[in-house]
Every structure is written in structure tokens, then in C-alpha cells.
Design a protein around this motif. Structure first.
Motif, PDB file in Angstrom:
ATOM      1  N   SER A 207       0.808  -1.224   0.000  1.00 57.40           N
ATOM      2  CA  SER A 207       0.000   0.000   0.000  1.00 57.40           C
ATOM      3  C   SER A 207       0.838   1.270   0.000  1.00 57.40           C
ATOM      4  CB  SER A 207      -0.940   0.006   1.208  1.00 57.40           C
ATOM      5  OG  SER A 207      -0.211   0.107   2.421  1.00 57.40           O
ATOM      6  N   GLY A 208       2.138   1.153   0.039  1.00 59.49           N
ATOM      7  CA  GLY A 208       2.956   2.362  -0.050  1.00 59.49           C
ATOM      8  C   GLY A 208       4.171   2.316   0.855  1.00 59.49           C
ATOM      9  N   PRO A 209       5.031   3.346   0.740  1.00 55.92           N
ATOM     10  CA  PRO A 209       4.862   4.585  -0.011  1.00 55.92           C
ATOM     11  C   PRO A 209       5.007   4.452  -1.524  1.00 55.92           C
ATOM     12  CG  PRO A 209       7.046   4.515   0.959  1.00 55.92           C
ATOM     13  CD  PRO A 209       6.303   3.318   1.494  1.00 55.92           C
ATOM     14  N   VAL A 210       5.628   3.365  -1.996  1.00 53.69           N
ATOM     15  CA  VAL A 210       5.709   3.101  -3.436  1.00 53.69           C
ATOM     16  C   VAL A 210       4.720   1.991  -3.752  1.00 53.69           C
ATOM     17  CG1 VAL A 210       7.181   2.288  -5.302  1.00 53.69           C
ATOM     18  CG2 VAL A 210       8.121   3.811  -3.552  1.00 53.69           C
ATOM     19  N   PRO A 211       3.839   2.190  -4.720  1.00 54.11           N
ATOM     20  CA  PRO A 211       2.808   1.183  -4.996  1.00 54.11           C
ATOM     21  C   PRO A 211       3.370  -0.060  -5.674  1.00 54.11           C
ATOM     22  CG  PRO A 211       2.712   2.933  -6.624  1.00 54.11           C
ATOM     23  CD  PRO A 211       3.714   3.370  -5.591  1.00 54.11           C
ATOM     24  N   MET A 212       2.657  -1.157  -5.508  1.00 55.71           N
ATOM     25  CA  MET A 212       2.981  -2.382  -6.236  1.00 55.71           C
ATOM     26  C   MET A 212       2.741  -2.127  -7.725  1.00 55.71           C
ATOM     27  SD  MET A 212       1.602  -6.229  -5.417  1.00 55.71           S
ATOM     28  CE  MET A 212       2.855  -6.599  -4.177  1.00 55.71           C
ATOM     29  N   ARG A 213       3.670  -2.603  -8.556  1.00 57.91           N
ATOM     30  CA  ARG A 213       3.551  -2.343  -9.989  1.00 57.91           C
ATOM     31  C   ARG A 213       4.061  -3.527 -10.787  1.00 57.91           C
ATOM     32  NH1 ARG A 213       8.927  -2.965  -8.679  1.00 57.91           N
ATOM     33  NH2 ARG A 213      10.360  -1.849 -10.045  1.00 57.91           N
ATOM     34  N   ALA A 214       3.683  -3.579 -12.066  1.00 57.68           N
ATOM     35  CA  ALA A 214       4.236  -4.541 -13.008  1.00 57.68           C
ATOM     36  C   ALA A 214       5.439  -3.888 -13.680  1.00 57.68           C
ATOM     37  CB  ALA A 214       3.200  -4.945 -14.045  1.00 57.68           C
ATOM     38  N   VAL A 215       6.583  -4.536 -13.615  1.00 59.21           N
ATOM     39  CA  VAL A 215       7.834  -3.954 -14.118  1.00 59.21           C
ATOM     40  C   VAL A 215       7.863  -4.005 -15.643  1.00 59.21           C
ATOM     41  CG1 VAL A 215      10.344  -4.196 -14.140  1.00 59.21           C
ATOM     42  CG2 VAL A 215       9.070  -4.582 -12.017  1.00 59.21           C
ATOM     43  N   THR A 216       8.246  -2.884 -16.249  1.00 58.67           N
ATOM     44  CA  THR A 216       8.471  -2.829 -17.691  1.00 58.67           C
ATOM     45  C   THR A 216       9.946  -3.090 -17.972  1.00 58.67           C
ATOM     46  OG1 THR A 216       6.672  -1.240 -18.007  1.00 58.67           O
ATOM     47  CG2 THR A 216       8.315  -1.407 -19.760  1.00 58.67           C
ATOM     48  N   MET A 217      10.215  -4.076 -18.795  1.00 54.19           N
ATOM     49  CA  MET A 217      11.579  -4.451 -19.110  1.00 54.19           C
ATOM     50  C   MET A 217      12.166  -3.514 -20.174  1.00 54.19           C
ATOM     51  SD  MET A 217      11.958  -6.910 -17.031  1.00 54.19           S
ATOM     52  CE  MET A 217      13.503  -7.678 -17.549  1.00 54.19           C
ATOM     53  N   PRO A 218      13.495  -3.465 -20.316  1.00 56.05           N
ATOM     54  CA  PRO A 218      14.115  -2.605 -21.336  1.00 56.05           C
ATOM     55  C   PRO A 218      13.637  -2.917 -22.753  1.00 56.05           C
ATOM     56  CG  PRO A 218      15.758  -3.336 -19.746  1.00 56.05           C
ATOM     57  CD  PRO A 218      14.498  -4.093 -19.428  1.00 56.05           C
ATOM     58  N   THR A 219      13.202  -4.155 -22.991  1.00 51.61           N
ATOM     59  CA  THR A 219      12.697  -4.529 -24.317  1.00 51.61           C
ATOM     60  C   THR A 219      11.292  -4.010 -24.576  1.00 51.61           C
ATOM     61  OG1 THR A 219      11.847  -6.601 -23.386  1.00 51.61           O
ATOM     62  CG2 THR A 219      14.076  -6.641 -24.329  1.00 51.61           C
ATOM     63  N   GLY A 220      10.643  -3.470 -23.540  1.00 47.76           N
ATOM     64  CA  GLY A 220       9.275  -2.994 -23.683  1.00 47.76           C
ATOM     65  C   GLY A 220       8.234  -3.957 -23.163  1.00 47.76           C
ATOM     66  N   GLY A 221       8.625  -5.187 -22.897  1.00 51.45           N
ATOM     67  CA  GLY A 221       7.696  -6.155 -22.340  1.00 51.45           C
ATOM     68  C   GLY A 221       7.354  -5.834 -20.895  1.00 51.45           C
ATOM     69  N   VAL A 222       6.164  -6.208 -20.480  1.00 54.92           N
ATOM     70  CA  VAL A 222       5.706  -5.956 -19.117  1.00 54.92           C
ATOM     71  C   VAL A 222       5.559  -7.288 -18.396  1.00 54.92           C
ATOM     72  CG1 VAL A 222       3.885  -4.971 -17.675  1.00 54.92           C
ATOM     73  CG2 VAL A 222       4.502  -3.871 -19.842  1.00 54.92           C
ATOM     74  N   MET A 223       6.170  -7.399 -17.221  1.00 60.38           N
ATOM     75  CA  MET A 223       6.113  -8.636 -16.457  1.00 60.38           C
ATOM     76  C   MET A 223       4.684  -8.906 -15.995  1.00 60.38           C
ATOM     77  SD  MET A 223       9.635  -8.251 -14.200  1.00 60.38           S
ATOM     78  CE  MET A 223       9.367  -9.802 -13.335  1.00 60.38           C
ATOM     79  N   SER A 224       4.296 -10.182 -15.968  1.00 59.23           N
ATOM     80  CA  SER A 224       2.957 -10.559 -15.504  1.00 59.23           C
ATOM     81  C   SER A 224       2.866 -10.557 -13.985  1.00 59.23           C
ATOM     82  CB  SER A 224       2.576 -11.940 -16.045  1.00 59.23           C
ATOM     83  OG  SER A 224       3.518 -12.932 -15.635  1.00 59.23           O
ATOM     84  N   VAL A 225       4.015 -10.563 -13.315  1.00 64.34           N
ATOM     85  CA  VAL A 225       4.083 -10.496 -11.858  1.00 64.34           C
ATOM     86  C   VAL A 225       4.045  -9.028 -11.434  1.00 64.34           C
ATOM     87  CG1 VAL A 225       5.587 -10.949  -9.883  1.00 64.34           C
ATOM     88  CG2 VAL A 225       5.381 -12.638 -11.716  1.00 64.34           C
ATOM     89  N   ARG A 226       3.357  -8.737 -10.343  1.00 65.90           N
ATOM     90  CA  ARG A 226       3.359  -7.393  -9.762  1.00 65.90           C
ATOM     91  C   ARG A 226       4.245  -7.404  -8.518  1.00 65.90           C
ATOM     92  NH1 ARG A 226      -0.370  -4.021 -11.791  1.00 65.90           N
ATOM     93  NH2 ARG A 226      -0.435  -2.755  -9.905  1.00 65.90           N
ATOM     94  N   SER A 227       5.001  -6.337  -8.297  1.00 67.21           N
ATOM     95  CA  SER A 227       5.998  -6.366  -7.230  1.00 67.21           C
ATOM     96  C   SER A 227       6.120  -5.028  -6.526  1.00 67.21           C
ATOM     97  CB  SER A 227       7.360  -6.792  -7.793  1.00 67.21           C
ATOM     98  OG  SER A 227       7.821  -5.844  -8.738  1.00 67.21           O
ATOM     99  N   VAL A 228       6.632  -5.106  -5.295  1.00 66.32           N
ATOM    100  CA  VAL A 228       6.988  -3.918  -4.528  1.00 66.32           C
ATOM    101  C   VAL A 228       8.312  -4.204  -3.836  1.00 66.32           C
ATOM    102  CG1 VAL A 228       5.718  -4.623  -2.441  1.00 66.32           C
ATOM    103  CG2 VAL A 228       6.149  -2.207  -2.866  1.00 66.32           C
ATOM    104  N   SER A 229       9.158  -3.174  -3.758  1.00 66.47           N
ATOM    105  CA  SER A 229      10.501  -3.328  -3.192  1.00 66.47           C
ATOM    106  C   SER A 229      10.579  -2.675  -1.819  1.00 66.47           C
ATOM    107  CB  SER A 229      11.545  -2.682  -4.114  1.00 66.47           C
ATOM    108  OG  SER A 229      11.560  -3.276  -5.394  1.00 66.47           O
ATOM    109  N   LEU A 230      11.454  -3.220  -0.987  1.00 68.91           N
ATOM    110  CA  LEU A 230      11.726  -2.680   0.336  1.00 68.91           C
ATOM    111  C   LEU A 230      13.241  -2.558   0.503  1.00 68.91           C
ATOM    112  CD1 LEU A 230       9.353  -5.087   2.291  1.00 68.91           C
ATOM    113  CD2 LEU A 230       8.811  -2.737   1.610  1.00 68.91           C
ATOM    114  N   GLY A 231      13.682  -1.458   1.116  1.00 64.40           N
ATOM    115  CA  GLY A 231      15.115  -1.258   1.326  1.00 64.40           C
ATOM    116  C   GLY A 231      15.785  -0.631   0.123  1.00 64.40           C
ATOM    117  N   TRP A 232      15.816  -1.364  -0.967  1.00 63.52           N
ATOM    118  CA  TRP A 232      16.301  -0.880  -2.254  1.00 63.52           C
ATOM    119  C   TRP A 232      15.239  -1.185  -3.295  1.00 63.52           C
ATOM    120  CZ3 TRP A 232      20.724   1.883  -3.167  1.00 63.52           C
ATOM    121  CH2 TRP A 232      21.704   1.882  -2.166  1.00 63.52           C
TER     122      TRP A 232
END
Length: 220
Positions: free
Chosen positions: A44-69
Motif C-alpha cells: 500500500s505504499g509509499p511506493v505502490p505495487m507495480r508490473a515492471v516494464t523491461m528494457p525490451t518494452g515487455g511488461v512482467m505478468s508479476v506485480r511487485s513492490v521493493s523494500l530497502g532498495w
């Protein structure tokens, strides 16, 4: 959700490859519920969970959120440069303790005591999500990677350190399972080929799959 029939059959520790250890049922039901609740808070934050866009333009089907880094392909940042630029949430002390316990269980007390995880990636998989074969190689130290599974089971493909091709092994990871890879297997290619829908245990408050991956980046 009914309990899988094979949940009543003990699943022993398995050394999948040198340095790669699968500990089934390492997290009990209460700890699983606690982590599911924490994952909801982190998402829920401060950075929302998102689907990562790869350098090739493809979008991952997994949604993720990072902690620490904040993880981006293929680097870490203290800010979420792909979702608004906000500061990433601090690495939680509860995950630092859990990571040390996990490495101690898989690799021994000395390794656990010296483990200093400082980055976590929380991944959410719906029934259609997958994770392609990849290496965790953005870190500057060769410390273990800790993977914790919650919710639906998955087929986890653990490969070799040279490329995405065979040889590999498919391992079913269920809710509460711990998988640690270190040493000779630290940079092995790995991925998730499918989610086994309907396998999340009753009572943990979650359907779908959550994966918490802990890493020691070696960054200052």
C-alpha cells in the motif's frame, strides 16, 4: 480452500544442487498469516505495487513492490524511478531477523549470523502469472538469496549457472516453504513456470501466490 491431500505427508529437506536448499513447511500457519498481513501493508505504499516494464518494452505478468532498495532492470535505487520517483520503504527489521534464521536453517548458524539482507522484493502472482528464467546478479556480494512462499503453490524451475537452458529441475513450492540458494548455486538461473490454482491453504487470508525474496546487495 481445502487442504491438499499431500499436505499430510511429510516433505523432507532437499538439497536441490550444491548450495541450493528447499525446506518445505518452514513457516508455520501463524507466521504465514503475519507475513500476508505485512505484505498487504507494504503493497500500500509509499511506493505502490507495480508490473515492471523491461528494457525490451515487455511488461512482467508479476506485480511487485521493493523494500530497502528499489529493484529495476537491472539495478537498484533508493527511489522508485519507474513509479513516480518516491523514496522506497525502509527494509523491515522483521525480514532481517527472518532472513538470518532462514540462512541458518539452510546453510548453518555461522552463515546465518553473518547474513545482512538489506533488500526485499515482494512478488504477487495471479493464476496466469509467470517468471522467466533469470539470474539475481545486481548485487555486489555473493551472499545467499532467501525465497519465502505464501499462498498458492507454484512450479519453480531451478537451472544452471551458465544459461537458461537445461539442465534444470522443477520443484513444487507450497505455502510456507523456504528456498535458499548460495555458494556454487548463487547465480543459477531460475523462474516460475506456472501457478497451481486452488492450492492456497485455508486460514492464511490470501489466495494467489506471494513470494518474498531477500537479498544482501553490498551497496552502501
Amino acid at each position: 480452500m481445502s487442504e491438499p491431500t499431500d499436505a499430510l505427508i511429510p516433505r523432507p529437506r532437499r538439497d536441490v544442487a550444491p548450495g541450493a536448499v528447499h525446506l518445505p513447511g518452514w513457516l508455520g500457519p501463524e507466521r504465514q498469516r503475519e507475513l500476508v498481513a505485512l505484505c498487504r501493508t507494504w503493497a500500500s505504499g509509499p511506493v505502490p505495487m507495480r508490473a515492471v516494464t523491461m528494457p525490451t518494452g515487455g511488461v512482467m505478468s508479476v506485480r511487485s513492490v521493493s523494500l530497502g532498495w528499489h529493484w529495476l532492470p537491472y539495478r537498484y535505487s533508493r527511489t522508485a524511478d519507474d513509479v513516480g520517483g518516491g523514496a522506497v520503504a525502509p527494509f523491515p527489521g522483521v525480514l532481517r531477523s527472518l532472513g538470518r534464521d532462514a540462512v541458518a536453517a539452510a546453510c548453518g548458524p555461522a552463515e546465518g549470523a553473518s547474513y545482512e539482507p538489506d533488500a526485499a522484493l515482494v512478488n504477487y502472482y495471479d493464476d496466469a502469472a509467470r517468471m522467466g528464467m533469470h539470474q539475481d546478479r545486481e548485487e555486489r556480494v555473493n551472499a545467499p538469496v532467501v525465497s519465502l512462499s505464501l499462498g498458492s503453490s507454484c512450479v519453480f524451475r531451478f537451472g544452471n549457472t551458465e544459461n537458461r537452458n537445461r539442465p534444470w529441475q522443477d520443484v513444487e513450492l507450497a505455502s510456507g516453504d523456504l528456498f535458499v540458494f548460495s555458494g556454487p548455486s548463487r547465480f543459477a538461473y531460475h523462474g516460475v513456470t506456472r501457478i497451481l490454482s486452488g492450492t492456497a491453504p485455508a486460514g492464511i487470508g490470501f489466495d494467489g501466490r506471494l513470494n518474498i525474496t531477500l537479498r544482501q546487495t553490498g551497496l552502501s
